[in-house]
Write a protein that holds these residues in place. Structure first.
Motif: not given
Length: 270
Positions: A184-191, A206-210, A260-269
Motif C-alpha cells: 500500500p502506498a500514497t502520493t500527491n493527490k493533485m497529480a 487514494k485517501k491518506a496523508r501518509w 486527507d481533505p485533498f483527496a476529495a478536492k482532487a475528485g479521487l473520493v
C-alpha cells in the motif's frame, strides 16, 4: 479635630500600602528566579549536544527539479532530532545522534524546482551506508523514471536502509524501481493519476496523508512529508520525542494518517 484624625489615618494607610507594594516589587524577581531556570531555552533545546552513544545516518536524495519542501521539511525534523535533551529521550543512554546527508547522481550543486540550489554531499558511487532514506518529489522525477543508475541505486538502498520514505511523487520513483510492488502506498493527490502510472502493481491509497508499511513509508504532497517524518520518528523513538519536535519547530502536525481533505478536492473520493 475629627477631620484631622481621619486624614492622619488615611495617610497612614497609604504609607503602609506603598511600603507593601515596594516589598512585593523587590521580592517577585527573586521568587521567579527560584521557581524557574534562568534560561528555559537551554533545557528545552541542546544547542551543542554531546556525542550520542548511538548514531544514525539519514540520506536525502536530490535531483534537478526536486521540490524544496519535500526535501527540507523532513530534513528539518530529522536534523533537529539531535538537539533533543536527554530527559526528553528518557535518559542519556537513549539519545540518538543524527547525521543528515544529501545524495545525487553526481556530487555538487543541484537546482531545485523553485530555483535555489542545494549541495549534494555525495554521489551514488560514494554515498555512505544509510539507516534511513528520504526520496522527495518534484518535476525532476519524470526524467529519472527511466534512468538506470537511479533505479539501481534505489533498489540497492531499499535492501539496506531500515526505512525508505517518499514524499509526493517521490513515490513514483520507488514504484518505477519496483520497491512498492504489492505494497500500500500514497502520493500527491493533485497529480495522483500520472504519479501512480509507474506502479501498476502498487496498492495505491487514494485517501491518506501518509501510509506506513513498515520498512517503506509514503506520504501525500509536499507538506505531508513533515507529518510523515514526525510519525516515523514517533514510532521509532517515542511520542515524547515527536511532541518535542512539534514544539521546537512550532508545527501543528496532523497525527491521523487518514486525514486527507485533498483527496476529495482532487475528485479521487467523495
Amino acid at each position: 479635630m475629627e477631620d484631622t484624625m481621619k486624614q492622619m489615618r488615611l495617610r497612614g494607610i497609604v504609607i503602609r500600602l506603598l511600603i507593601m507594594s515596594a516589598f512585593i516589587a523587590t521580592a517577585l524577581p527573586a521568587a521567579a528566579r527560584t521557581d524557574k531556570p534562568p534560561t528555559a531555552q537551554e533545557t528545552l533545546y541542546e544547542r551543542q549536544p554531546e556525542p550520542a552513544a548511538r548514531q544514525i545516518t539519514v540520506g536525502v536524495l536530490i535531483f534537478p527539479g526536486f521540490e524544496m519542501l519535500d526535501a527540507y521539511g523532513p530534513m528539518e525534523m530529522w536534523g533537529t532530532l539531535k538537539h533533543a535533551p536527554a530527559k526528553v529521550w528518557g535518559g542519556e543512554e537513549k539519545r540518538v545522534g543524527v547525521r543528515l546527508v544529501t545524495i545525487a547522481a553526481k556530487r555538487g550543486e543541484i537546482p531545485s524546482n523553485q530555483g535555489p540550489k542545494t549541495m549534494a554531499d555525495f554521489s551514488y558511487d560514494n554515498a555512505p551506508p544509510l539507516d534511513f532514506l528520504v526520496v522527495p518529489g518534484g518535476l525532476g522525477v519524470l526524467p529519472l523514471l527511466k534512468d538506470p543508475a537511479t533505479m539501481n541505486w534505489l533498489r540497492a538502498q531499499a535492501g539496506k536502509a531500515g526505512i525508505v520514505m517518499s514524499v509526493c511523487n517521490g513515490a513514483s520513483l520507488l514504484a518505477a524501481a519496483g520497491i512498492l510492488d504489492d505494497r500500500p502506498a500514497t502520493t500527491n493527490k493533485m497529480a495522483f493519476h500520472p504519479s501512480t502510472a509507474p506502479g501498476p502493481k502498487v496498492k495505491w491509497v487514494k485517501k491518506a496523508r501518509w501510509v506506513d508499511d513498515g520498512t517503506v513509508v509514503t506520504s501525500s504532497g509536499v507538506s505531508a512529508g513533515m507529518d510523515m517524518s514526525l510519525a516515523v520518528i514517533s514510532r521509532l523513538y517515542g511520542k515524547d520525542i515527536g511532541a518535542w519536535l512539534e514544539r521546537v519547530t512550532e508545527y501543528d502536525a496532523h497525527r491521523d494518517p487518514s486525514w486527507d481533505p485533498f483527496a476529495a478536492k482532487a475528485g479521487l473520493v467523495e
